[in-house]
Design a protein around this motif. Structure first.
Motif, short mmCIF file in Angstrom:
data_model
loop_
_atom_site.label_atom_id
_atom_site.label_comp_id
_atom_site.label_asym_id
_atom_site.label_seq_id
_atom_site.Cartn_x
_atom_site.Cartn_y
_atom_site.Cartn_z
N LEU A 270 0.83 -1.20 0.00
CA LEU A 270 0.00 0.00 0.00
C LEU A 270 0.87 1.26 0.00
N VAL A 271 1.92 1.26 0.81
CA VAL A 271 2.82 2.39 0.86
C VAL A 271 3.44 2.65 -0.52
N SER A 272 3.82 1.59 -1.22
CA SER A 272 4.44 1.77 -2.53
C SER A 272 3.47 2.45 -3.49
N THR A 273 2.18 2.10 -3.41
CA THR A 273 1.18 2.72 -4.28
C THR A 273 0.94 4.17 -3.87
N ASN B 222 1.47 9.89 -5.02
CA ASN B 222 1.75 11.25 -4.57
C ASN B 222 2.86 11.91 -5.39
N MET B 223 3.87 11.13 -5.74
CA MET B 223 4.97 11.68 -6.53
C MET B 223 4.49 12.10 -7.92
N LEU C 244 -1.72 13.37 1.51
CA LEU C 244 -0.69 14.13 2.23
C LEU C 244 0.23 13.19 2.99
N GLY C 245 0.89 12.31 2.28
CA GLY C 245 1.81 11.39 2.92
C GLY C 245 1.11 10.19 3.51
#
Length: 433
Positions: free
Chosen positions: A210-213, A218-219, A254-255
């Motif tokens: 999930l973090v990778s997505t 966001n990038m 937002l992060g």
């Protein structure tokens, strides 16, 4: 009629309460006992300390099948007992599992000879096996770990209709005990049995993907702002790619708010440090989070702070996401800490009090927060906010600047003087005077 199964839940915080109430709602053949050291009188009156859509109604509907108690003797009637307190984390994202250890130690003397104990709270790999070793003479082949996959704001839905169950066992090839198998089968989803360590790492693995997505989304959303692209158009095409899928997390934000994702990244860093693994990727994600979390602050500097002395700032949303009362690692509070020299008028539909934020005035309504403001920043996209028209909000403000990352408002009219700043869209930013 099937025999009634009695299932206990120990630790009546968010995870324990939602899981217990959802379990009571799933079958007429289940009775629930919820143990908590105190405050059970309020719980039995339906007064819940957590906010989740439909949770209060679900408890009212099934209150005859659930009883909250502070008497450990009541646990003797349980066929299965879930240990489910929320796991606190510190500012470094490190977990404190001592509440789980303490609860297990408290309940062990009150277990029946056949009771199954399941750790539902998230723990680090190796925790359950060490616990099993400690209580091997009492809990032989009767201690399990189950991965929880609740989501704040959608916890009832996730508890009632899980995609699958992941259960860690001392011996993964042995069948699950009949009471646990019967209980899990009520939810009509696949059941995966694996080792303790595999189940403990499965939860972390889910969050890392999930973090990778989230990080990639966001990038790329920021790239859209710079090159004139619109992320919402791109995201629609990505969802149709079978390698990515319709449920991918493709909404910019937002992060990594909330704290659970950061906790799992911290856990992986600790494991990597212990075993000499390369976890530079995880460090990069955490660094990226720090940058993304300040998106609204950067836009505020570009539009207002660089050109106006002592502005009045309106902030909508304090909870870290919609449909929850939680402010743990909230991007909104991070923003408020950065704005301590300025006057802040804030509003949230659920969060009504803040400690340690003396420069923040909590308003009774969204409109009240906007009166005379030089800028409005929407930090939590509550549905309530979507009922407002952005042009009407701007009329209440001294300067019509709205920083709306998610966004909650429809696009401002082209010919208006309103600045409407979105995440993932090109924005014409002009400094205010």
């Amino acid at each position: 009629m099937s025999a009634i199964l009695t299932v206990g839940y120990v630790g009546m915080t968010h995870l324990g309460l939602v899981s217990a109430i959802a379990a009571a709602a799933k079958s007429d053949d289940i009775n629930i006992i919820g143990y908590h050291a105190d405050n059970t009188e309020a719980l039995n009156k339906g007064q819940l300390p957590v906010v989740e859509p439909d949770l209060d109604n679900l408890l009212e509907k099934h209150k005859d099948k659930i009883r909250f108690t502070s008497n450990l003797d009541d646990l003797k009637a349980c066929d299965v007992i879930y240990v489910a307190p929320d796991v606190p984390t510190n500012d470094k994202g490190e977990s404190d599992v001592s509440p789980i250890e303490n609860l297990v130690g408290n309940i062990v003397p009150y277990l029946s000879a056949s009771a199954i104990v399941v750790i539902l709270s998230q723990v680090h790999p190796g925790f359950t096996r060490s616990l099993e070793a400690k209580y091997a003479s009492i809990l032989k082949e009767r201690l399990f770990y189950q991965v929880e996959t609740l989501i704040f704001g959608r916890a009832v839905e996730r508890a009632m209709y899980p995609e699958r169950f992941m259960v860690g066992a001392k011996e993964k090839n042995n069948p699950l005990p009949a009471p646990l198998q019967k209980f899990l089968s009520i939810f009509d989803c696949p059941i995966f049995v694996m080792s303790y360590e595999s189940a403990e790492l499965a939860k972390i693995s889910i969050n890392m993907y999930l973090v990778s997505t989230v990080t990639t989304t966001n990038m790329l959303a920021e790239v859209c702002e710079k090159v004139g692209a619109e992320w919402e158009d791109i995201a629609e095409t990505l969802r149709l790619d079978k390698r990515i899928g319709p449920y991918a997390y493709l909404s910019p934000g937002l992060g990594l708010s909330g704290g659970n994702l950061e906790r799992d990244l911290t856990t992986i860093l600790q494991i990597a440090h212990t075993h000499g693994n390369n976890a530079q990727l995880v460090k990069t994600w955490l660094t990226d989070h720090e940058y993304r979390a300040d998106w609204a602050l950067r836009k505020l500097h570009e539009t207002v702070l660089n050109g106006k002395e002592n502005p009045t700032i309106a902030v909508w949303g304090l909870a870290y996401k919609i449909n929850t009362h939680s402010i743990k690692n909230s991007p909104s509070l991070r923003l408020l800490r950065s704005l301590s020299p300025f006057k802040i008028n804030a509003y949230d539909p659920v969060v009504k009090h803040l400690r340690g934020y003396d420069h923040v005035n909590i308003c009774d309504s969204a409109l009240a927060a906007c009166k005379g403001a030089d800028v409005l920043i929407v930090m939590t996209p509550w549905d309530e906010f979507k009922s407002f028209k952005i042009e009407d909000i701007a009329k209440e403000m001294k300067t019509p600047v709205v920083i709306d990352p998610f966004p909650v408002f429809a696009a401002a009219e082209e010919n208006s003087n309103l600045q409407h700043i979105n995440l993932g869209k090109p924005n014409k930013i002009k400094e205010t005077k």
